[in-house]
Design a protein around this motif. Sequence first.
Motif, mmCIF file in Angstrom:
data_model
loop_
_atom_site.group_PDB
_atom_site.id
_atom_site.type_symbol
_atom_site.label_atom_id
_atom_site.label_comp_id
_atom_site.label_asym_id
_atom_site.label_seq_id
_atom_site.Cartn_x
_atom_site.Cartn_y
_atom_site.Cartn_z
ATOM 1 N N ASP A 144 1.039 -1.296 -0.093
ATOM 2 C CA ASP A 144 0.035 -0.449 -0.269
ATOM 3 C C ASP A 144 1.262 1.198 -0.197
ATOM 4 O O ASP A 144 1.404 1.425 0.992
ATOM 5 C CB ASP A 144 -0.590 -0.087 1.401
ATOM 6 N N THR A 145 0.738 2.378 -0.882
ATOM 7 C CA THR A 145 1.085 3.588 -0.556
ATOM 8 C C THR A 145 0.252 4.431 0.554
ATOM 9 O O THR A 145 -0.287 4.564 0.258
ATOM 10 C CB THR A 145 0.721 4.767 -1.637
ATOM 11 N N CYS A 208 2.988 9.329 -5.654
ATOM 12 C CA CYS A 208 1.396 8.224 -5.627
ATOM 13 C C CYS A 208 0.854 8.342 -7.141
ATOM 14 O O CYS A 208 -0.075 8.459 -7.454
ATOM 15 C CB CYS A 208 0.467 8.626 -4.812
ATOM 16 N N PRO A 209 1.871 7.548 -7.530
ATOM 17 C CA PRO A 209 1.811 6.855 -9.054
ATOM 18 C C PRO A 209 -0.072 6.320 -9.485
ATOM 19 O O PRO A 209 -0.748 6.223 -10.148
ATOM 20 C CB PRO A 209 2.473 6.863 -10.034
ATOM 21 N N GLY A 210 0.567 5.609 -7.768
ATOM 22 C CA GLY A 210 -0.924 4.243 -8.032
ATOM 23 C C GLY A 210 -1.967 4.927 -7.258
ATOM 24 O O GLY A 210 -2.748 4.042 -7.082
ATOM 25 N N ASP A 213 -3.538 4.602 -1.522
ATOM 26 C CA ASP A 213 -4.296 3.799 -0.168
ATOM 27 C C ASP A 213 -4.613 3.762 0.853
ATOM 28 O O ASP A 213 -5.804 4.146 1.305
ATOM 29 C CB ASP A 213 -3.601 2.691 -0.215
ATOM 30 N N ARG A 230 -6.677 11.969 -4.949
ATOM 31 C CA ARG A 230 -5.712 11.312 -5.798
ATOM 32 C C ARG A 230 -5.980 9.533 -4.773
ATOM 33 O O ARG A 230 -4.852 8.164 -5.366
ATOM 34 C CB ARG A 230 -4.572 11.642 -4.922
ATOM 35 N N ALA A 232 -6.911 6.025 -4.061
ATOM 36 C CA ALA A 232 -7.211 4.750 -4.970
ATOM 37 C C ALA A 232 -8.444 3.968 -4.456
ATOM 38 O O ALA A 232 -9.171 4.861 -3.384
ATOM 39 C CB ALA A 232 -5.701 3.921 -4.677
ATOM 40 N N GLN A 264 -14.026 5.900 -5.805
ATOM 41 C CA GLN A 264 -13.377 4.955 -5.313
ATOM 42 C C GLN A 264 -13.675 3.933 -4.605
ATOM 43 O O GLN A 264 -12.340 3.206 -4.056
ATOM 44 C CB GLN A 264 -12.120 5.191 -4.940
#
Lengths: 329, 329
Positions: A144-145, A208-210, A213, A230, A232, A264
């Motif tokens: 996870d980010t 945080c390209p993905g 979380d 932003r 996820a 999301q």
Amino acid sequence: MNRQWLIDGQPRGRAMRESDFKEQSIELAPLGADCARVKVEVLGFDPSMKGQMENIGYAAATSQGDVMGANGIGEVVESNDPGLKVGDKVTGRLCWQEYATVRARDVQTVPNDDLLTARLGPLGGTGLTAYFGLLRHGRPQPGDTLVVSGAAGATGSIVGQLGRLAGCRVIGIAGGEKKCRWLVDELQYNGAIDYKNELLKVRLKELCPGGVDVFFDNVGGAILNDVLARIALGARVVVCGGISRYEAEDLPAGPANYMNLVFQRATMAGFLVTDYASEFSRAHRRLEAWLRSGELQYREDVQEGFENIPATLLRLFSGKNFGKQLLRL
Amino acid sequence: MNRQWLIDGQPRGRAMRESDFKEQSIELAPLGADCARVKVEVLGFDPSMKGQMENIGYAAATSQGDVMGANGIGEVVESNDPGLKVGDKVTGRLCWQEYATVRARDVQTVPNDDLLTARLGPLGGTGLTAYFGLLRHGRPQPGDTLVVSGAAGATGSIVGQLGRLAGCRVIGIAGGEKKCRWLVDELQYNGAIDYKNELLKVRLKELCPGGVDVFFDNVGGAILNDVLARIALGARVVVCGGISRYEAEDLPAGPANYMNLVFQRATMAGFLVTDYASEFSRAHRRLEAWLRSGELQYREDVQEGFENIPATLLRLFSGKNFGKQLLRL
């Protein structure tokens, strides 16, 4: 004599001022049966102290004329309570004063070791807030980010390190290059954003390209809004505090991007650490082990002098503190 | 010939206009192999259609020049697809046009019974949104106070009734006395608040003395903010939609009271019904049984005529519709 700081203003809906407190000196009353006298040595400071003064929902509400409430560490200097003996170090709600009169059940006796003051920070409510907020509400998973705001603060810095232990990529948001460098160089965060000197939206996108979380938010306002943009799929937003709101004259707007929770399928949740009291001792043991092994690091910002107590609280709201804000009387 | 309405504007960040659509008539192409031609009979309307045009996160994004997307019901009038025969009633994404060319896998054959048009409302995405949003995210328990905004709308009216079946006290927020009376007299809500003619804050306090355990929000804006101020301990706020935002020129502010999530240890979550596709058939069977037994009631607002399609969509955003908005071509 006992010197005390009393609440003398109601900072609801405005910034706090030193003049919200006034000093008094009173005669020390003779010590009652089953009581002990504690000489206050160190006080801890926390943004929620403003919330307490405003009576906006935190547990320990306070009123005009009360001695200002605060956790502290002190030494027992006189005792009629069989549970406390002279020389014991104790922690508890000792308040802004030189001497506190307590009973054994109101305080906790703590070892006088190198983690003594940590019991006001990573081993106190601060560390427990980080622990239960992140692990129960953020539910971090390896890969996870995790983004933390107020990341160099007392709570945020523990949150980021717990996230690292849980296998997350950790990105911290903090004010100033020095704090950001500490996050990356010392605490091993994977990245840091200096919101005062960098464009938060742009850097979030880069780091945080993905998507995000887990977001652990101590700040609110524009930072919360930009991170919401932003998140996820399935993100967990943990609302811990909103220090950006505490200085506002009017209640600032909420995050316009909250509708991104729908797209999301994300969750935004609040919590109060007191709900987990039954689990404090286990969490405490784990936090202490990590501190002793060096897996968790912390920093203290120690001011000095009884007369500087109100000014020290104000440091929190301008981000002047770097690490847990303490004051040694 | 086939008459169609094409998207001819981008309503992002502003109110929608009839001029965002333009009519065209095109020659019907000869029917391909494995295709069927469906004469569109009824179209359904939904606030998320504006979100689709804005491409702000909903699944079925659309672009300028496309035939406007929409679910509908129609009859097969010509077929080269062995799965569909002339005279079958079908439902699916038939779009704003007189004739749709489809394959069997794109549509669902439905019985031509008294629940035919309900398949665009309580037995379609609307009912499933109410079902999964309330039951999975709101997690209603007997004795809970459930508040629903947009309560007389297609989704809200099902949510409130499902809450009643789950043992909740149900309070609906709707615009106008007529809608409010319907909620209480017909749908057996325990109370209704006419937000256009009553003071929402005052009435919430009267009708929810123990606070709001579950809030199902279709509206956003000031209504969300006022309900957040009254959530109970452990409340679940389900964000389904934000119709108050769709007409705004700028993205309106979020709910300033979101920090109450902390004090009440509450959760605010979003969802998209498509995530539950694997469970649609079971939910559908239950909804149908409740509709047939009369435990669930619904209302349809049926406009008429191909030329009135854009104006009918606009009815949703001014609250003119009373019940599921449909149009019969």
